[in-house]
Design a protein around this motif. Structure first.
Motif, short mmCIF file in Angstrom:
data_model
loop_
_atom_site.label_atom_id
_atom_site.label_comp_id
_atom_site.label_asym_id
_atom_site.label_seq_id
_atom_site.Cartn_x
_atom_site.Cartn_y
_atom_site.Cartn_z
N VAL A 29 0.84 -1.20 0.00
CA VAL A 29 0.00 0.00 0.00
C VAL A 29 0.87 1.25 0.00
O VAL A 29 2.08 1.19 0.28
CB VAL A 29 -0.93 0.03 1.24
CG1 VAL A 29 -1.85 -1.18 1.25
CG2 VAL A 29 -0.12 0.11 2.52
N GLU A 30 0.25 2.38 -0.32
CA GLU A 30 0.93 3.66 -0.16
C GLU A 30 1.00 3.99 1.33
O GLU A 30 -0.01 3.91 2.04
CB GLU A 30 0.18 4.76 -0.91
CG GLU A 30 0.17 4.56 -2.42
CD GLU A 30 -0.54 5.69 -3.13
OE1 GLU A 30 -0.79 6.74 -2.49
OE2 GLU A 30 -0.85 5.52 -4.32
N LYS A 35 -3.67 3.27 0.27
CA LYS A 35 -4.21 2.84 -1.02
C LYS A 35 -3.37 1.70 -1.59
O LYS A 35 -2.14 1.74 -1.55
CB LYS A 35 -4.22 4.02 -1.99
CG LYS A 35 -4.77 3.69 -3.36
CD LYS A 35 -4.71 4.91 -4.26
CE LYS A 35 -5.20 4.58 -5.67
NZ LYS A 35 -5.11 5.76 -6.57
N ILE A 37 -1.28 -0.65 -3.92
CA ILE A 37 -0.35 -0.43 -5.03
C ILE A 37 -0.38 -1.66 -5.92
O ILE A 37 -0.07 -2.78 -5.48
CB ILE A 37 1.07 -0.17 -4.52
CG1 ILE A 37 1.12 1.14 -3.72
CG2 ILE A 37 2.06 -0.13 -5.68
CD1 ILE A 37 2.48 1.46 -3.14
N ALA A 40 3.47 -3.80 -7.95
CA ALA A 40 4.76 -3.73 -7.28
C ALA A 40 5.49 -5.05 -7.46
O ALA A 40 4.89 -6.13 -7.42
CB ALA A 40 4.58 -3.42 -5.80
N SER A 57 2.21 -7.53 -7.17
CA SER A 57 1.01 -7.32 -6.37
C SER A 57 -0.20 -7.15 -7.28
O SER A 57 -0.12 -6.53 -8.34
CB SER A 57 1.18 -6.10 -5.45
OG SER A 57 1.48 -4.93 -6.20
N GLY A 61 -3.42 -5.05 -4.20
CA GLY A 61 -2.11 -4.86 -3.58
C GLY A 61 -1.59 -6.11 -2.90
O GLY A 61 -0.60 -6.04 -2.17
N LYS A 79 8.89 -0.49 -7.05
CA LYS A 79 8.02 0.02 -8.12
C LYS A 79 8.51 1.41 -8.50
O LYS A 79 8.93 2.18 -7.63
CB LYS A 79 6.55 0.07 -7.69
CG LYS A 79 5.59 0.44 -8.83
CD LYS A 79 4.14 0.35 -8.38
CE LYS A 79 3.19 0.90 -9.45
NZ LYS A 79 3.20 0.08 -10.68
N SER A 81 8.70 5.14 -9.12
CA SER A 81 8.14 6.30 -8.42
C SER A 81 7.95 6.06 -6.92
O SER A 81 7.46 6.95 -6.22
CB SER A 81 6.82 6.79 -9.04
OG SER A 81 5.73 5.98 -8.67
N PHE A 82 8.37 4.89 -6.41
CA PHE A 82 8.33 4.64 -4.97
C PHE A 82 9.71 4.21 -4.49
O PHE A 82 10.46 3.56 -5.22
CB PHE A 82 7.32 3.52 -4.64
CG PHE A 82 5.88 3.92 -4.81
CD1 PHE A 82 5.19 4.55 -3.78
CD2 PHE A 82 5.23 3.68 -6.01
CE1 PHE A 82 3.87 4.92 -3.94
CE2 PHE A 82 3.91 4.05 -6.19
CZ PHE A 82 3.22 4.68 -5.15
N PRO A 105 6.44 7.63 -1.81
CA PRO A 105 6.82 8.11 -3.15
C PRO A 105 8.24 8.63 -3.17
O PRO A 105 8.74 9.16 -2.17
CB PRO A 105 5.80 9.21 -3.45
CG PRO A 105 5.32 9.66 -2.10
CD PRO A 105 5.36 8.45 -1.22
#
Length: 376
Positions: A29-30, A35, A37, A40, A57, A61, A79, A81-82, A105
């Motif tokens: 999750v974020e 939320k 993800i 991933a 995932s 997720g 992933k 951008s993370f 992020p």
């Protein structure tokens, strides 16, 4: 050229012999919002950092992975951008282990325009090129893993074409393959390009469109320099990692740009060229492109690829006087490529829509279709 690719299959295919029935149930999750993800790249690592198993995932997720029965292990999630997430060391408990991964992020690095002095070897994060490579590498690993494990059965349309100097099709061979585990390796051999070598059994050099595994190899990273650049023209709004050989050598090498969309945080495509080609093949530029696409389940495919190289022939001419000269002349181009899609899905856009790069200004015309292609 036979590309020096990393031998990743052993590392990326699940090491089922080391795994047992105990599961690690992972939710990604974020960190800030909770939320889910999707897509991933999640892996179980042993105490030495070796990948024991992995996958992507799902829409919620979630992913379940086998874990060692006795040995300690960690969970890692990646992933684009993370920030990469790695768990503390976990120990088998004799029952399913639940791990909640909270990913934060990361920042896509600021980039500069193209300069001749910006190209540098990769030395890790901390520079625009190093930070951008860290992000691109996550997507390239996921793409290589999808292909190595054959996670997405594919329907593929492949083609081989002879083009004239204006890129009109002179001859063509097409083939369809259905439900294959991975994209076929297509390439162009030297004897297809230089008529003086046609039938020469020593012409074993094969030039291919590179795949994700090519860029992940230590050899490639060590032998090239890199710079982070802003796109312009057709690449306006994209961020690119430009690569070129770190030193001038005698062997053919890859040069080009891997493009990332900083808004959607998605790996988009690769433009590439070959340098240091044999002298007859330097008569015109090589060009190629490889597209990347992430599917809803997180896996990656190459939906479209091609490589185009000049075809040459020896031309004898007599100037004023008795002097006879023999020179290499551009007679057209050879192109191989194709499209792929998940098996059973609607056919992709026709392969005839491959990007055409005009080469004007040469008024000598000789159409010669390589052996094995059907003239049109």
């Amino acid at each position: 050229m036979a590309l020096r690719t990393i031998k990743i299959a052993a590392a990326l295919v699940l090491a089922t012999g080391r795994l047992a029935a105990q599961d690690v149930r992972i939710e990604v999750v974020e960190a800030a919002t909770g939320k889910a993800i999707v897509g991933a790249n999640v892996a179980v690592l042993d105490s030495a950092g070796l990948v024991l198993g992995g996958g992507f995932s799902d829409q919620g997720g979630h992913i379940d992975l086998p874990a060692p029965v006795r040995a300690p292990f960690r969970v890692r999630a990646d992933k684009v951008s993370f920030d990469t997430w790695v768990s503390v060391q976990l120990r088998p408990a004799g029952k399913p282990i639940h791990v909640r991964v909270g990913m934060a992020p990361t920042r896509i690095p600021a980039v500069v325009g193209r300069t001749e002095t910006a190209c540098q070897t990769l030395s890790g994060p901390g520079t625009p090129a190093g930070d951008l490579w860290a992000e691109l590498r996550k997507a390239l690993i996921a793409s290589a893993m999808t292909e190595a494990q054959g996670l997405v059965p594919l329907d593929v349309d492949i083609y081989e074409r002879a083009l004239d100097r204006n890129l009109a099709i002179v001859a063509e061979h097409t083939e369809q393959r259905t439900r294959i585990p991975r994209r076929p390796a297509t390439g162009i051999s030297w004897d297809q390009l230089d008529s003086a070598r046609r039938g020469d059994v020593t012409g074993s050099e094969v030039y291919r469109a590179p795949d994700a595994a090519t860029f992940l190899s230590d050899q490639f990273v060590r032998s090239h320099c890199f710079s982070a650049i802003r796109g312009y023209g057709a690449e306006n709004g994209l961020t690119g990692l430009e690569f070129k050989p770190a030193r001038v050598g005698a062997l053919p090498e890859l040069t080009g740009v891997i493009w990332l969309d900083p808004q959607s945080k998605a790996l988009r495509y690769l433009n590439f060229d070959y340098v240091n080609l044999p002298i007859p093949l330097r008569i015109a530029r090589t060009s190629g492109r490889v597209d990347f696409q992430q599917l809803p389940g997180g896996q990656w495919i190459i939906p479209r690829w091609f490589i185009r190289m000049p075809r040459t022939a020896r031309v004898t001419s007599t100037d004023v006087g008795p002097q006879t000269t023999v020179r290499d002349s551009l007679i057209g181009y050879q192109e191989v490529g194709g499209t792929s899609r998940p098996a059973g899905t609607a056919q992709a856009q026709a392969v005839r829509n491959a990007v055409a790069i005009s080469n004007a200004g040469n008024d000598e015309q000789v159409d010669s279709a390589p052996v094995g292609l059907q003239a049109r």
